[in-house]
Design a protein around this motif. Structure first.
Motif, PDB file in Angstrom:
ATOM      1  N   ALA A  72     -26.320  -5.274  37.489  1.00 25.89           N
ATOM      2  CA  ALA A  72     -25.479  -5.558  36.325  1.00 25.89           C
ATOM      3  C   ALA A  72     -25.723  -6.973  35.819  1.00 25.89           C
ATOM      4  O   ALA A  72     -25.673  -7.925  36.588  1.00 25.89           O
ATOM      5  N   PRO A  73     -25.996  -7.126  34.536  1.00 20.80           N
ATOM      6  CA  PRO A  73     -26.155  -8.467  33.984  1.00 20.80           C
ATOM      7  C   PRO A  73     -24.790  -9.084  33.731  1.00 20.80           C
ATOM      8  O   PRO A  73     -23.805  -8.375  33.527  1.00 20.80           O
ATOM      9  N   GLU A  74     -24.740 -10.409  33.735  1.00 26.83           N
ATOM     10  CA  GLU A  74     -23.491 -11.101  33.438  1.00 26.83           C
ATOM     11  C   GLU A  74     -23.097 -10.783  31.989  1.00 26.83           C
ATOM     12  O   GLU A  74     -23.948 -10.822  31.102  1.00 26.83           O
ATOM     13  N   TYR A  75     -21.832 -10.463  31.798  1.00 26.85           N
ATOM     14  CA  TYR A  75     -21.330 -10.116  30.468  1.00 26.85           C
ATOM     15  C   TYR A  75     -21.542 -11.293  29.518  1.00 26.85           C
ATOM     16  O   TYR A  75     -21.195 -12.423  29.843  1.00 26.85           O
ATOM     17  N   GLY A  76     -22.113 -11.017  28.353  1.00 27.49           N
ATOM     18  CA  GLY A  76     -22.305 -12.086  27.377  1.00 27.49           C
ATOM     19  C   GLY A  76     -23.737 -12.605  27.340  1.00 27.49           C
ATOM     20  O   GLY A  76     -24.150 -13.221  26.373  1.00 27.49           O
ATOM     21  N   LEU A  77     -24.506 -12.354  28.404  1.00 26.85           N
ATOM     22  CA  LEU A  77     -25.914 -12.782  28.384  1.00 26.85           C
ATOM     23  C   LEU A  77     -26.697 -11.939  27.381  1.00 26.85           C
ATOM     24  O   LEU A  77     -26.383 -10.783  27.150  1.00 26.85           O
ATOM     25  N   ARG A  78     -27.740 -12.563  26.818  1.00 30.79           N
ATOM     26  CA  ARG A  78     -28.506 -11.865  25.784  1.00 30.79           C
ATOM     27  C   ARG A  78     -29.996 -11.989  26.002  1.00 30.79           C
ATOM     28  O   ARG A  78     -30.702 -12.585  25.189  1.00 30.79           O
ATOM     29  N   PRO A  79     -30.498 -11.382  27.078  1.00 29.69           N
ATOM     30  CA  PRO A  79     -31.943 -11.444  27.267  1.00 29.69           C
ATOM     31  C   PRO A  79     -32.674 -10.403  26.418  1.00 29.69           C
ATOM     32  O   PRO A  79     -33.889 -10.443  26.317  1.00 29.69           O
ATOM     33  N   SER A  80     -31.944  -9.479  25.821  1.00 26.23           N
ATOM     34  CA  SER A  80     -32.579  -8.376  25.094  1.00 26.23           C
ATOM     35  C   SER A  80     -31.826  -8.122  23.803  1.00 26.23           C
ATOM     36  O   SER A  80     -30.613  -8.340  23.732  1.00 26.23           O
ATOM     37  N   SER A  81     -32.541  -7.653  22.784  1.00 26.52           N
ATOM     38  CA  SER A  81     -31.856  -7.451  21.505  1.00 26.52           C
ATOM     39  C   SER A  81     -31.029  -6.167  21.505  1.00 26.52           C
ATOM     40  O   SER A  81     -30.190  -5.966  20.649  1.00 26.52           O
ATOM     41  N   ILE A 140     -29.997  -5.254  33.954  1.00 32.34           N
ATOM     42  CA  ILE A 140     -30.978  -6.321  33.787  1.00 32.34           C
ATOM     43  C   ILE A 140     -32.333  -5.691  33.470  1.00 32.34           C
ATOM     44  O   ILE A 140     -32.811  -4.840  34.213  1.00 32.34           O
TER      45      ILE A 140
END
Lengths: 439, 439
Positions: free
Chosen positions: A415-424, A430
């Motif tokens: 699970a990615p951290e909420y709010g992160l934006r590594p992807s459009s 992840i």
């Protein structure tokens, strides 16, 4: 650990129940001998889960969809699509699929009243002969019609053509002594005219099936031998293809399915699961539990998420056999050490049911189901028994089906951290591939 | 009671954890000596809280927003806005702010691969010199560019101009051995063209930072001395001003904030909290806990809602130091009597964390956090210990972060009965001023 990050989800269909008099007020799960489930409960986190929402009795397909992290309010193509897929028929974009039963009805005035929804569980050459008669219907009002017989009283109906819609009501009233229903557009139908057109064809098909089957020699013979006639076909659960993101796209895990029941196979297929076949897997109480569990362990090498479905617990609930159900649960428990070895190697394991089917009632209820999650990164609680009553005190409390996949992603560090934006894209996991900045 | 109706919210950042082997299978909160927290648990209501939703690992800013009663799905301006505010920079309407790190990367083909996201925690004159070089970049494609260095490896980037958007992805992959990412518009971008324009400028800035920094004498020297170079700047968390109702408007309480970490100060400032400074408050494990608690009590005379933030618990989790974390929790507990005296005078006190940061993992997880509410109007339960496992049986059960403010309004007798309409605005609290009917 060899299997760290891998997930096994075991759904025992309709396993959840309510206190049953015949079992001294225990539920079948409390009554069963389940030392292994209890050991896992002691090691993991437990709770209750409402597959859809509190008080809502889930159907099997909507419950599985929710548990797999899809929203049945917005992403439900209709049962017919899954039923057809489960029998190897891929519904195309211009088709609507209906689950059907051969049923027995009697005329009463100008209505047809249900005697038995399954026509005495008709099977064999009787069913095949009648199905062939229906297959002569190939067109109604310019819409292509295909009736496909599957097992016993079951089959499905395909309508093919332009401007068809799955937003129509069932002809099957789901009850005896009720009349065969007139299919009609849903109030919420997106394309009302298409729904009207589709409903008209379905109604026509049902009337045609009665006129063909009611006087058919097979049924005359059946009645002579004290059997119920299969004198009508009742469509329900209209389904049409919708854009469903695959499980792997949505959750970033390669999924496999070990199930014998066509509906579950159909849901899994439509979501892009690989079906793994197991000898002796029957979709019945006599299924090869040991074979299924062993196949699941083997699948861990190639798949991230292995879903095992056991149907027999639900069958025994529908036939109101609490002792048989408890006995089957004990047999499931006896085979759990196969999975417990993999848990020691890092597997995150989930045990639950898709809905409650009280043996006292014989149909699905809206009671929440027990849930157990155990794995190397799961916070434990102090519940020591896996049953509906004990897990009500568990650390997971009461969650919705739609939360389960998020909890599992987190428990396997995806699970990615909420709010992160590594992807459009809106990301749920992840990403494995990156959009690199080039020099 | 002197403080009846006043609220103190103590958030110990990342305090929640999972069972840790090194602590004999206890969580740091279970392992720590916490007689005061336990006494408060005995007197109040406890439970678990999902700041965002089950299984979702919250970022610190989105979690605080949710806990303060804002919806991060709809009311999140992006981290950059809060980071900038935390350093005293008010982002104006035509600006987009990014949190940045000096990082160390290596060239691999035409990609740049992350060696260290913090460039060996560069600080002092090295960082200042390099920052000055970057400050020579003042315009990219007609967009005004400002790089501002803050502490150690940290800084932020401001883009100023027409038609800019915060709906762009991060260049920072948040992982080592991953490539520097190409910023791109989010699929969900409200103004796609503006996002495209913004992403282009950000990418250009990152490439420029590499070409300026990679061969800079400061980095040549650092490498000579075995240090990691700070040869790139990586923006992330684009933020732009949105209409955010102030905390006081929304909840009818005058709020104050006691925090040293810039991000938390920034969130509080943007919501209209008064910042209260405390000597020795560092945002680190060595912070002046006693000073913060005393300042909170002093603030009760002038403010209704006092938020205390302690960051050190999270730092120790990220550095995977469970014993240090437990020791810090014990120190927090030791100072609690300062607050307990105010509770006797009617303060409603909340103790919780903004997210779980398992020491075993070193990053945020989606496990729920323990929650304690104690006050003159709070229903107690029979939980006697404040830790993740015990509070799972508490009377608050498992709630969402967004529910907390409603519970606190109610516990301080500010919540209006649902359905009442004394005001033309959607009211969350009983209004203090009335729109009187005039004769």
């Amino acid at each position: 650990m060899r299997y760290d990050g891998k997930i096994i989800l075991l759904i025992c269909d309709g396993m959840a129940d309510v206190p049953i008099k015949e079992l001294n007020g225990k539920t079948p799960l409390e009554y069963a001998e389940t030392p292994n489930m209890d050991e896992l409960a002691s090691k993991g986190a437990t709770g209750l889960m409402d597959p859809i929402a509190p008080g809502i009795p889930p159907s099997s397909d909507t419950s599985h969809l929710a548990i797999f992290g899809y929203d049945p309010e917005k992403e439900y193509p209709g049962r017919g699509l899954f039923e057809a897929a489960g029998y190897g028929y891929r519904v195309s974009d211009d088709e609507v699929a209906f689950r059907c039963n051969f049923s027995a009805v009697k005329k009463q005035g100008d209505e047809l009243i249900i005697i038995d929804r399954r026509a005495g569980r008709i099977s064999g050459s009787d069913a095949e002969t009648l199905a062939k008669e229906l297959q002569k219907i190939s067109d109604i009002n310019g819409v292509e019609v295909k009736f496909i017989h599957t097992l016993e009283h079951r089959g499905f109906l395909i309508l093919k053509g332009k401007n068809l819609s799955a937003d129509v009501t069932d002809c099957d009233p789901h009850e005896i002594n009720a009349p065969v229903l007139k299919s009609a557009p849903l109030e919420s139908a997106k394309d009302f005219e298409a729904a009207q057109k589709t409903a008209k064809v379905v109604n026509e098909f049902v009337l045609k099936s009665f006129s063909i089957l009611n006087s058919h020699p097979v049924n005359v013979e059946r009645i002579k031998h004290g059997k119920l006639p299969a004198n009508i076909v009742l469509p329900r659960g209209a389904g049409k293809r919708i854009d469903l993101e695959s499980f792997e796209e949505r959750w970033g895990m390669k999924p496999a399915c070990i199930a014998a029941g066509p509906l579950y196979r159909g849901v899994a297929l439509e979501l892009g699961f690989k079906l793994i076949e197991v000898e002796g897997a029957t979709g019945l109480p006599n299924t090869n539990i040991r074979g299924k569990f062993k196949a699941a362990i083997n699948a861990l090498d190639d798949y991230d998420f292995v879903f095992i479905h056991i149907k027999g617990t639900d069958n025994l609930s529908h036939s109101k056999d609490p002792k048989g159900k408890a006995e089957m649960i004990s047999r499931i428990d006896k085979n759990l050490p196969i999975i417990m070895d993999a848990i020691k190697e890092g597997v995150t394991f989930v045990l639950t049911a898709d809905h409650t089917t009280p043996c006292s009632r014989g149909i699905h209820s809206g009671d929440p189901v027990p849930l157990l999650i155990v794995g190397p990164h799961v916070r434990r609680d102090d519940v020591k028994h896996f049953d509906e009553i004990s897990v009500a005190k568990g650390g997971l409390h009461r969650i919705r089906g739609k939360s389960l996949m998020h909890i599992l992603l987190d428990a396997t560090h995806r699970a990615p951290e909420y709010g992160l934006r590594p992807s459009s894209r809106h990301i749920r996991y992840i990403p494995k591939t990156w959009n690199a900045l080039k020099l």
